[in-house]
Structures are given as structure tokens and as C-alpha cells.
Design a protein around this motif. Structure first.
Motif, short mmCIF file in Angstrom:
data_model
loop_
_atom_site.label_atom_id
_atom_site.label_comp_id
_atom_site.label_asym_id
_atom_site.label_seq_id
_atom_site.Cartn_x
_atom_site.Cartn_y
_atom_site.Cartn_z
N UNK A 258 53.05 54.41 36.47
CA UNK A 258 52.67 55.03 37.74
C UNK A 258 52.81 54.00 38.85
N UNK A 259 52.59 54.44 40.07
CA UNK A 259 52.72 53.52 41.20
C UNK A 259 51.46 52.68 41.39
N UNK A 260 50.37 53.10 40.78
CA UNK A 260 49.10 52.40 40.96
C UNK A 260 49.18 50.99 40.41
N UNK A 261 48.69 50.02 41.21
CA UNK A 261 48.70 48.64 40.74
C UNK A 261 47.33 48.29 40.18
N UNK A 262 47.27 47.96 38.89
CA UNK A 262 45.97 47.62 38.29
C UNK A 262 45.69 46.12 38.40
N UNK A 263 46.76 45.35 38.54
CA UNK A 263 46.57 43.90 38.60
C UNK A 263 47.56 43.32 39.61
N UNK A 264 47.05 42.53 40.54
CA UNK A 264 47.93 41.87 41.51
C UNK A 264 47.63 40.39 41.49
N UNK A 265 48.67 39.61 41.28
CA UNK A 265 48.52 38.16 41.19
C UNK A 265 49.31 37.53 42.33
N UNK A 266 48.63 36.74 43.14
CA UNK A 266 49.30 36.13 44.29
C UNK A 266 49.14 34.61 44.28
N UNK A 267 50.25 33.93 44.30
CA UNK A 267 50.27 32.46 44.40
C UNK A 267 49.37 31.77 43.38
N UNK A 268 49.28 32.34 42.19
CA UNK A 268 48.40 31.75 41.17
C UNK A 268 48.95 30.40 40.72
N UNK A 269 48.06 29.40 40.70
CA UNK A 269 48.49 28.05 40.30
C UNK A 269 47.42 27.37 39.44
N UNK A 270 47.87 26.54 38.55
CA UNK A 270 47.00 25.58 37.88
C UNK A 270 47.69 24.24 38.04
N UNK A 271 46.99 23.30 38.67
CA UNK A 271 47.61 22.01 39.00
C UNK A 271 48.28 21.38 37.80
N UNK A 272 49.53 21.03 37.99
CA UNK A 272 50.26 20.33 36.94
C UNK A 272 50.74 21.20 35.81
N UNK A 273 50.46 22.49 35.87
CA UNK A 273 50.89 23.37 34.77
C UNK A 273 51.88 24.42 35.27
N UNK A 274 51.44 25.25 36.21
CA UNK A 274 52.37 26.20 36.81
C UNK A 274 51.93 26.43 38.24
N UNK A 314 45.14 34.12 44.28
CA UNK A 314 44.15 35.19 44.14
C UNK A 314 44.60 36.19 43.09
N UNK A 315 43.61 36.81 42.48
CA UNK A 315 43.85 37.85 41.50
C UNK A 315 43.09 39.08 41.95
N UNK A 316 43.76 40.24 41.98
CA UNK A 316 43.06 41.49 42.29
C UNK A 316 43.14 42.41 41.09
N UNK A 317 42.00 42.96 40.70
CA UNK A 317 41.98 43.97 39.65
C UNK A 317 41.67 45.30 40.31
N UNK A 318 42.57 46.26 40.18
CA UNK A 318 42.45 47.57 40.82
C UNK A 318 42.17 47.42 42.32
N UNK A 319 42.87 46.49 42.93
CA UNK A 319 42.77 46.32 44.38
C UNK A 319 41.62 45.46 44.85
N UNK A 320 40.72 45.08 43.94
CA UNK A 320 39.55 44.29 44.35
C UNK A 320 39.78 42.82 43.99
N UNK A 321 39.65 41.93 44.95
CA UNK A 321 39.80 40.51 44.62
C UNK A 321 38.68 40.07 43.67
N UNK A 322 39.06 39.32 42.66
CA UNK A 322 38.06 38.87 41.68
C UNK A 322 38.22 37.38 41.46
N UNK A 323 37.16 36.77 41.00
CA UNK A 323 37.20 35.35 40.70
C UNK A 323 36.76 35.16 39.26
#
Lengths: 505, 328
Positions: A258-274, A314-323
Motif C-alpha cells: 500500500x502507499x502507507x508508510x509504516x517506517x521512515x528513516x532519515x539520515x540515520x547514522x552510527x559514527x564509524x559504522x554507517x 530520525x526514525x518515524x513509525x507510522x508517521x510519529x517520530x520515535x527515539x
């Protein structure tokens, strides 16, 4: 009728009974000297038990093992090694604090009086390493080696003991493509030198690539021994599973994406890994992650789940930013991770299915912290029925199941936690052909039920066959995102290996 | 769902205890007298409470070497509180609370600082012992009020000492937590495979901290039983008691590798040890030989576990025990 001298190993009527299971049932066949012989069969077919019998680990069995016409009964693995019968383990065990040479000679060090003669030791070891074209030295510390190099050390150890037969148990499972090619050229060299190879693998491509002949076991029985050039892939699979199964990952139904986005990942980084990983996951789709070993795919998905800490993005689950800071929060947000290594990360070996399945969300069958054991069993029954576990018994110990069924228990854990987003890291690693097809079917059913799935896999046919979209990673970067239409393995490999490199066709 | 197979170890421990009692009573009929059997139970109380607590730490795959020192702190603090006139019931609550908190502190070292349990509790074993000495300036606490002492020392139903009830109650509560609560499942899960447990979304740190807190609480109860029994307390009390407690847990089937062990087994392990000790005394064996006999029992019990493992065919590959597995 073959002449006896041609055979290095003759198994005659080997039977082995474990409590409740007949692991081997009258197995007889021969391995010819100097060939590369594949030992094939589904998990639980008896391959490991047969290997253990040959290598002296299992020393209580019926029947006889002949090595070069002489009946042997090794009391332990060491006696087999002394006799030149060497096994390279699935997961190579080296002692990291010792040098390569010390590991190679361990237990059989040359001496000068009371002391170890390191000069001779390193000289002998280096001679073998040079012959194998290894680019490390006997004096290097084992802890500095890569996984592939460690396997080379294990082989060198075999040669140090003048091996005449070397068994490989799933040698390519943790190697990069390049390391696999190096391994194959070494195996071919070994054959040139008259050493017999017994090769156990689930990867049929490899078997067809390097093996001369094969033996198929099924349910502890010997099914057939034959020359590989005389059979097709389909015939071989049919012998292994006893029925027609597509070994290829294919989707049988239209994608419920479907078009619904359940998970959105933006600029995710872990120093020295990815760094700066961007993607989203649609409800009802399978998103594949391809890449070579070291591309950090596993680290990305572990970070999303909370098993590793992110340094940015940032990570969003069902449109909500989560930590998400730890797996517990990942679980609460409806994310489930089926980890890469079932035995060390997937389940608890002392637990039965009911406890393993229930562990992710015990609140479901607990009240004021007290567990309702009846409800726990019902909960387990519900999910293992849905996923067609065999044997479908909540009281059965998970560790005693076959690899494919263990994986189904781990998937059930996450169904039980009501996860909406399922991340599967190498979902069919060490799983036999029949169970693979079943796991693929389960994934499709989960999509129908509204789950969304990320599959990380090193097996390109799997990623290509299952995914709606594919992300390719290389050295901690996302290098390409594909819609999975008319893609070939070459398309993906080009990006996975780096566009500047020559790509073998 | 009680299966004899599942409890085979416990049944063999009961058999071993019965055989010991029979052998000792044949040699010396006095052994079988009611007062002597009560004496055995009584002797089991202190080691039993310590062992039940330590079993929690052991099941998580850890160890708690500080129980003997927690035992001493509780003795001197509760002793001081009682002497200064605190209500005995409140003093008991304080005592258990102190044990619990000292256990939580062990847990913090192990979870937050990520120290190995052996090292963390080796450190607190010494530090807690020091605290006990500092509190009293090295002197014993004397003249414990009679009302506190009578709580533990009085008999119920004519002949059944309250201290034994404390032991059985602690074992029962411990058993219920392990078998019937989420915490219990988590504790077994952590000992079986900590990483898999963490990846299942379990709050591993909290569960571990509670396990060490329960270990501390067991030590606190044991300390108060001794305080009531002697009527005085000293900061040197309980040295090396942790080793007897580990022995009882090991005999009872707790695996130092984690994931296995239970209250019934540990309780029987403690009873077996005191059955042996009292027996050897009654029969008139030299006290030096008692150490040798205790050692032999521990080794035999451990070997029993190995044989059982072999029978189940659950032996782990020898080659993997020393070297590390590489290649993910």
C-alpha cells in the motif's frame, strides 16, 4: 564394481540412534580418493551425525567405517586428526591471543628439550601458508585475521597434520564472495595434491560449481550417490526433499503493498559504522537489503530495532517520530527482529517452544506479574499452528528442532509480540531447502495479514525473489534503491561491489 | 505438570539424604531421634537461606560472593537498632530492606558498569565486610532484646522452630517467583542466553538487579536468624559462608553457567550438607574429616550432573569450550 583401493572411505551399514530419533539408518556408501564429494540433505537428514561418526566425535554407532580398506573406530576427534581425517568446522574456532602458527600446531608443537621450538614451528607453518598463497604469516596474531583468513588457518592446520581427507561443514556461510572464490581455488589445489574433500553445504550453486560427486541423505537414510554432472538442479532437490519443491524464492501472490508508510528513516547514522541512511517501508511490502559482508546492513536494522544506539538521524513509525534506545522500546513500537544468528541471538536453548514464543510479550498471558501457564501454552499453540511448526508441540525444546523449525519459532516470537514491522536478518541461513520454501510462504501470508517486512540477505536469489523493492548497501552507505522489476543478480552486484570495479559475469 | 523426569535430580537428592540418615542411624541410633533431626533442619536454616538467595544470582549466569558480608552488615545494623530500642518487627523489615538494597547495589555494578559478577561481588564482599567493622568499631553487639530473639527461636506446634518456617517460606516464595512470574522466566532466560533475551525486548538490567536483591534479602534473613540464636552479633560473622551456599546450590543442580537451578534443589542441597555434617559429628568423625567429606559430596554431585547430561545427549562440543567461535 569399484576396486577397494580407489575408495578412501567406506561407510557400511552405519546406524545411530539418539533418544527418540534414528539419526542414521543403515547408511552405506563410498568416497573415492581425490574427489570432491558433496554430502547433501535437509537439516536433520543425518549429515552432521555422519560427519561426527567419520571424525571420531560420535564413537558409539552400529556398522563400520573403513579408511583405505582398514576398519577404524576413533575414540575421539584427535585420533582421527592423527590419522589424517580432518574436519573444518562451520564456525572456525581459533584462540585469538595465540599466533597463527601456534594455532596451527596447537597440541603438537615441535620441541627442543623442554621448550617449544618456535623457529621450526613458524618455518613449517609458513611453508604451508605460502603453498596456500595466504597473505599473512605464521607469526601474526590470530585476532588480526578476517573470518575468511581464519578458515585458511583451519585448513592449514589440517595440512600440518598431513590430512588425506578434509571435511568442510558449510564453509561459505560466513565468507564474502571473494573469500569463497579463494576458498574454492584452495580446495581445487588440495584435490590436485590428492587430498579428498567432503563438502557439506546448503548452497547448491557452490556444490555444482566445485564438487565431483554427491551423496544425498534423507531422514537418516542413504538415498543416492552419483556424479553431479549426471543430474540437474531440480533432480537433485527432488532427491533431497523427496518431493518437488521450488528452491527459488518466488512470490506466488500479487503484492499487497500500500502507499502507507509504516517506517521512515532519515539520515540515520552510527559514527564509524554507517551514515546518512534514508529509506521508508510501505505497509504490506517486502523491502530487501542486499550487500556484501561488511556493508553494515545488519547494523542498520539493529539500530532501527534499538539493539544499537544511533548517533544521528530520525526514525518515524507510522508517521510519529520515535527515539528507540533499546530493544524493549523497539518491541513496544511494534518492531520485531529475527536476528542473524538463531542459536546465539534467536532463542533460549533451555526453553521450550511455549517459553521462547512467549518471551517477547509476557503481559499477554500474565496478570500482576503472575504467568498463566495454560494461557501461555494456548498462545504458543495459536502461533505455531499458524506457522505450521513441526512437531507442533509447545512443550518441545526449541533447541531440538531442525534449523527451519527453529527459525519458525523465532518468527512466532514476533507474531506473538504483535509486531507490525518484521525485520529478518538472513532468514534462511542454515535452513534446508524444504523449510526455506515454507518460510517464504509464511512471509507472504504475513504480508496478507498487514505486516510489513524488511529482509536482509546475502543470498541474491532470495532478495530478488522476495522483495518489492531492494536497497543495496556498500561499506556503510546506501548506494542504490531499486524497484524490483526485471532486475538481475548482476545489477545488484554492480552496486554492491562498487561500480568502478570489474564485475564478473 | 510434575514430571518425575524433570525432577530426577531432586528425587535422587532425597534418596541420598535418606540413605545417609539410614547409614548414620545404623552406626549411631541416637541420630534418628527427633531432636537430632530437628537439629539438622536447624543447621540447614542459615546456609539454606544464603544458598536460596545465591541461587537467583547463579541462575542468571552470575554469582554473589558478597552474601557473607551482607549477612554481617545486617547482623550489626539490626543488632544496633534493637539495642537502641526499635520495635523488633520494624527491625526485621529494616534488615530485609538493607539486604535488598545492598543486593541492588551489586546489581548496579554488574549492569550499569558492566562488571563481571564475580569481580563486582568480590569487591563488595570486601567493602561490605569493612562497613560492618566500621559500624561497630570492630566490637560485637551484645544483649539483643529477648522479644526479637523469641520471634525466631520460639516453637510452633510444640516443637517446630520458627526459623525453619522462615527458611521454608523463603523457599516457597522464591519458588513461586521463579516458576510463576514474568521475573522468574526472565531470570532463566538471561542465564540461558542473555543476548537473545535482550533482543526479545526484556528489561535485562532490571531483572538482574532484582535477582541480586533477592540474594541480598536471603542473606539478611540468615543474618537475623543467627542474631536471634546467639543473642549477640559480630562484624566478623559469616566469613566464607558464601562458599557453603554455592556448594548447596551446586549440589542442588544450579549450573554456574546459568539458566539452570531451582529452589527445591538448593533447599535439598543445604539439607544434605547439614545431614552429612551432623551425622559425622554424631558418629564421632574427626572435624578435619568433615571438610574432606563435604568436598567429596560436591564433586560427586557435580559428576552426577555430567552423567545426567551425557544420558540426555546434551553434551556441548568439547572443541568449543576453550576457544572462541568466530565468524558470526
Amino acid at each position: 564394481m569399484e576396486k577397494q583401493t580407489e575408495c578412501i572411505v567406506r561407510f557400511q551399514n552405519i546406524s545411530k540412534v539418539f533418544p527418540g530419533v534414528k539419526a542414521l539408518d543403515g547408511v552405506s556408501f563410498n568416497i573415492k580418493k581425490g574427489e570432491i564429494h558433496a554430502l547433501l540433505g535437509e537439516n536433520g537428514a543425518g549429515k552432521s551425525t555422519l560427519l561426527n561418526t567419520l571424525h571420531g566425535v560420535n564413537n558409539e554407532y552400529e556398522g563400520t567405517v573403513e579408511i583405505q580398506g582398514r576398519i577404524v573406530s576413533y575414540k575421539n576427534a584427535n585420533e582421527a586428526i592423527q590419522d589424517g581425517i580432518v574436519k573444518i568446522h562451520q564456525e572456525v574456532s581459533l584462540i585469538p591471543e595465540l599466533t597463527v602458527g601456534q594455532n596451527i600446531a596447537l597440541g603438537h608443537e615441535p620441541r627442543k628439550g623442554m621448550f617449544i621450538d618456535y623457529k621450526t614451528l613458524h618455518h613449517d607453518a609458513n611453508e604451508i601458508l605460502t603453498k596456500m598463497k595466504c597473505n599473512f604469516k605464521s607469526e601474526d596474531l590470530a585476532s588480526t585475521l578476517s573470518t575468511g583468513e581464519m578458515q585458511m588457518v583451519a585448513i592449514a592446520k589440517g595440512l600440518y597434520h598431513n590430512a588425506k581427507l578434509i571435511s568442510f561443514d558449510e564453509p561459505s556461510a560466513s565468507l564474502t564472495n571473494q573469500e569463497v572464490q579463494t576458498l574454492f581455488s584452495i580446495i581445487n589445489d588440495l584435490r590436485e595434491n590428492g587430498i579428498t574433500i567432503l563438502y557439506v553445504s546448503h548452497r547448491l550453486d557452490e556444490v555444482f560449481e566445485i564438487c565431483d560427486s554427491a551423496t544425498v541423505l534423507r531422514d537418516g537414510k542413504h538415498i543416492d550417490t552419483f556424479q553431479l554432472r549426471e543430474v540437474t538442479r531440480e533432480q537433485l532437490i527432488k532427491k533431497m526433499v523427496g518431493r518437488d519443491v521450488s528452491a527459488y524464492a518466488v512470490r506466488t501472490k500479487p503484492s499487497p503493498k500500500t502507499a502507507e508508510k509504516v517506517l521512515e528513516v532519515e539520515n540515520l547514522s552510527v559514527n564509524g559504522v554507517f551514515e546518512n541512511i534514508n529509506f521508508h517501508l510501505h505497509k504490506g511490502e517486502i523491502l530487501g537489503f542486499a550487500g556484501l559482508v561488511g556493508s553494515k546492513r545488519t547494523d542498520v536494522v539493529r539500530t532501527i530495532f534499538g539493539a544499537e544506539e544511533k548517533s544521528g538521524g530520525t526514525i518515524k513509525v507510522k508517521g510519529v517520530p520515535v527515539n528507540i534506545k533499546n530493544p524493549r522500546q523497539g518491541v513496544q513500537l511494534g518492531i520485531g527482529l529475527i536476528p542473524e544468528n538463531r542459536k546465539t541471538q534467536g532463542f533460549i536453548k533451555f526453553f521450550n517452544n511455549a517459553n521462547n514464543v512467549g518471551l517477547t510479550k509476557m503481559e499477554k498471558f500474565s496478570k500482576y506479574s503472575f504467568v498463566n501457564h495454560r494461557k501461555k501454552t494456548e498462545n504458543c499453540n495459536y502461533y505455531i499452528d499458524e506457522i505450521n511448526l513441526k512437531p507442533s508441540n509447545p512443550h518441545y525444546m526449541t533447541t531440538n528442532l531442525s534449523g527451519g523449525n527453529q527459525q519458525k519459532v523465532v518468527i512466532s516470537k514476533w507474531l506473538s509480540s504483535d509486531a507490525e514491522i518484521l525485520i529478518l536478518d538472513e532468514p534462511t541461513k542454515g535452513v534446508d531447502v524444504g523449510a526455506k520454501a515454507e518460510i517464504y510462504r509464511v512471509l507472504e501470508e504475513l504480508l496478507e495479514k498487514g505486516k510489513s517486512i524488511i529482509v536482509v540477505s546475502s543470498e541474491l536469489p532470495e532478495v530478488l525473489g522476495l522483495s518489492d523493492r531492494i536497497i543495496v548497501m556498500r561499506e556503510g552507505q546506501k548506494v542504490k534503491e531499486f524497484d524490483n522489476q526485471n532486475l538481475t543478480e548482476e545489477d545488484i552486484l554492480q552496486y554492491a561491489m562498487g561500480v568502478n570495479k570489474d564485475v564478473k559475469n | 505438570m510434575l514430571k518425575t523426569k524433570e525432577y530426577s535430580r531432586e528425587l535422587s537428592l532425597v534418596a541420598a539424604i535418606i540413605i545417609m540418615v539410614i547409614v548414620f542411624s545404623i552406626i549411631e541410633p541416637v541420630y534418628l531421634s527427633g531432636s537430632n533431626l530437628l537439629d539438622i533442619m536447624d543447621q540447614s536454616v542459615i546456609n539454606g537461606l544464603l544458598a536460596l538467595g545465591i541461587t537467583y544470582a547463579i541462575i542468571t549466569g552470575g554469582i554473589d560472593l558478597s552474601v557473607g558480608s551482607i549477612f554481617a552488615i545486617v547482623i550489626v545494623v539490626v543488632g544496633d537498632l534493637l539495642v537502641s530500642g526499635l520495635n523488633p518487627v520494624l527491625a526485621i523489615i529494616c534488615g530485609v530492606g538493607i539486604g535488598f538494597i545492598l543486593g541492588v547495589f551489586n546489581g548496579l555494578l554488574i549492569t550499569k558498569l558492566n562488571l563481571q559478577p564475580f569481580i563486582a561481588t568480590l569487591g563488595t564482599m570486601s567493602a561490605y565486610r569493612g562497613i560492618a567493622y566500621v559500624i561497630t568499631g570492630g566490637w560485637p553487639v551484645l544483649d539483643i532484646p529477648g522479644d526479637f530473639r523469641s520471634i525466631f527461636n520460639s516453637d510452633i506446634f510444640g516443637a517446630f522452630p520458627v526459623s525453619i518456617l522462615v527458611l521454608l517460606a523463603f523457599a516457597a516464595v522464591g519458588h513461586i517467583i521463579l516458576k510463576y512470574t514474568k521475573l522468574g522466566t526472565y531470570i532463566y532466560a538471561i542465564g540461558g542466553n542473555e543476548e537473545a533475551t535482550l533482543l526479545s525486548g526484556v528489561n535485562v538490567n532490571k531483572s538482574k538487579m532484582l535477582a541480586y536483591a533477592i540474594s541480598g534479602a536471603g542473606a539478611a534473613l540468615a543474618g537475623m536468624v543467627l542474631l536471634a540464636r546467639l543473642g549477640s552479633g559480630e562484624p566478623a560473622a559469616g566469613q566464607t559462608y558464601e562458599l557453603n551456599a554455592i556448594a548447596a546450590a551446586a549440589i542442588g543442580g544450579a549450573s554456574l553457567a546459568g539458566g539452570r537451578g531451582n529452589m527445591i534443589g538448593t533447599l535439598l542441597g543445604a539439607i544434605l550438607l547439614s545431614t552429612l555434617k551432623v551425622g559425622l559429628v554424631v558418629v564421632g568423625v574427626d572435624s578435619f574429616w568433615q571438610y574432606i567429606a563435604t568436598g567429596a559430596i560436591i564433586v560427586v554431585a557435580a559428576y552426577f550432573e555430567v552423567i545426567q547430561g551425557k544420558l540426555k545427549g546434551m553434551r556441548v562440543g568439547r572443541s568449543n569450550t576453550k576457544a572462541i567461535g568466530v565468524g558470526k
